[in-house]
Design a protein around this motif. Structure first.
Motif, short mmCIF file in Angstrom:
data_model
loop_
_atom_site.label_atom_id
_atom_site.label_comp_id
_atom_site.label_asym_id
_atom_site.label_seq_id
_atom_site.Cartn_x
_atom_site.Cartn_y
_atom_site.Cartn_z
N LEU A 1 -14.89 -2.56 -3.53
CA LEU A 1 -15.01 -2.94 -2.13
C LEU A 1 -14.78 -4.44 -1.95
CD1 LEU A 1 -15.53 -2.30 0.80
CD2 LEU A 1 -18.00 -2.37 0.32
N ALA A 2 -15.26 -5.23 -2.88
CA ALA A 2 -15.03 -6.67 -2.82
C ALA A 2 -13.53 -6.98 -2.85
CB ALA A 2 -15.75 -7.37 -3.98
N ASP A 3 -12.81 -6.30 -3.74
CA ASP A 3 -11.36 -6.53 -3.85
C ASP A 3 -10.63 -6.13 -2.57
OD1 ASP A 3 -11.60 -7.51 -6.43
OD2 ASP A 3 -11.04 -5.61 -7.38
N SER A 4 -11.04 -5.01 -1.97
CA SER A 4 -10.30 -4.51 -0.80
C SER A 4 -10.71 -5.17 0.51
CB SER A 4 -10.46 -2.99 -0.68
OG SER A 4 -11.81 -2.65 -0.41
N ALA B 1 -14.66 -6.50 8.02
CA ALA B 1 -13.87 -6.56 6.79
C ALA B 1 -14.30 -5.47 5.81
CB ALA B 1 -13.99 -7.94 6.14
N LEU B 2 -15.61 -5.25 5.70
CA LEU B 2 -16.12 -4.21 4.80
C LEU B 2 -15.66 -2.83 5.26
CD1 LEU B 2 -19.65 -5.74 4.28
CD2 LEU B 2 -17.92 -5.42 2.48
N ALA B 3 -15.74 -2.56 6.55
CA ALA B 3 -15.30 -1.27 7.08
C ALA B 3 -13.81 -1.07 6.79
CB ALA B 3 -15.58 -1.18 8.57
N GLN B 4 -13.01 -2.08 7.07
CA GLN B 4 -11.57 -1.98 6.82
C GLN B 4 -11.29 -1.78 5.34
OE1 GLN B 4 -9.82 -5.43 8.66
NE2 GLN B 4 -9.97 -4.54 10.71
N GLY B 5 -12.07 -2.45 4.48
CA GLY B 5 -11.90 -2.32 3.04
C GLY B 5 -12.17 -0.91 2.54
N MET B 6 -12.97 -0.16 3.30
CA MET B 6 -13.26 1.24 2.95
C MET B 6 -12.36 2.21 3.71
SD MET B 6 -17.42 1.34 2.71
CE MET B 6 -17.78 0.31 4.16
N GLY B 7 -11.43 1.67 4.51
CA GLY B 7 -10.57 2.52 5.31
C GLY B 7 -11.32 3.19 6.44
#
Length: 75
Positions: free
Chosen positions: A29-32, A57-63
């Motif tokens: 998750l940190a990377d994405s 950003a976290l939500a987007q990183g998880m799609g």
């Protein structure tokens, strides 16, 4: 560190659940998301409150998309 009475553990619990449901580690998750693993860990452990930008950003990183609800309080 935020004052403990002003930290919302529900946010960290929701983040952890969403991350696990997405099948992601904190490192993935940190990377994405561009949010550090340490920050993710501190949010999940209710040591800090994330900013709205971090949540996005976290939500987007998880799609996922970030949604906010103002649910009625059950009396």
């Amino acid at each position: 560190m935020a004052d403990k009475e002003h930290v919302y553990p529900e946010v960290g619990e929701a983040l952890r659940k969403a991350r696990e449901d997405a099948g992601m580690s904190q490192d993935q998750l940190a990377d994405s998301s561009g949010i550090s693993r340490i920050t993710i860990s501190r949010i999940e452990q209710a040591h800090i409150n994330p900013s709205f930008r971090s949540l996005e950003a976290l939500a987007q990183g998880m799609g996922r998309k970030l949604t906010i609800s103002f649910d009625a309080i059950d009396e």
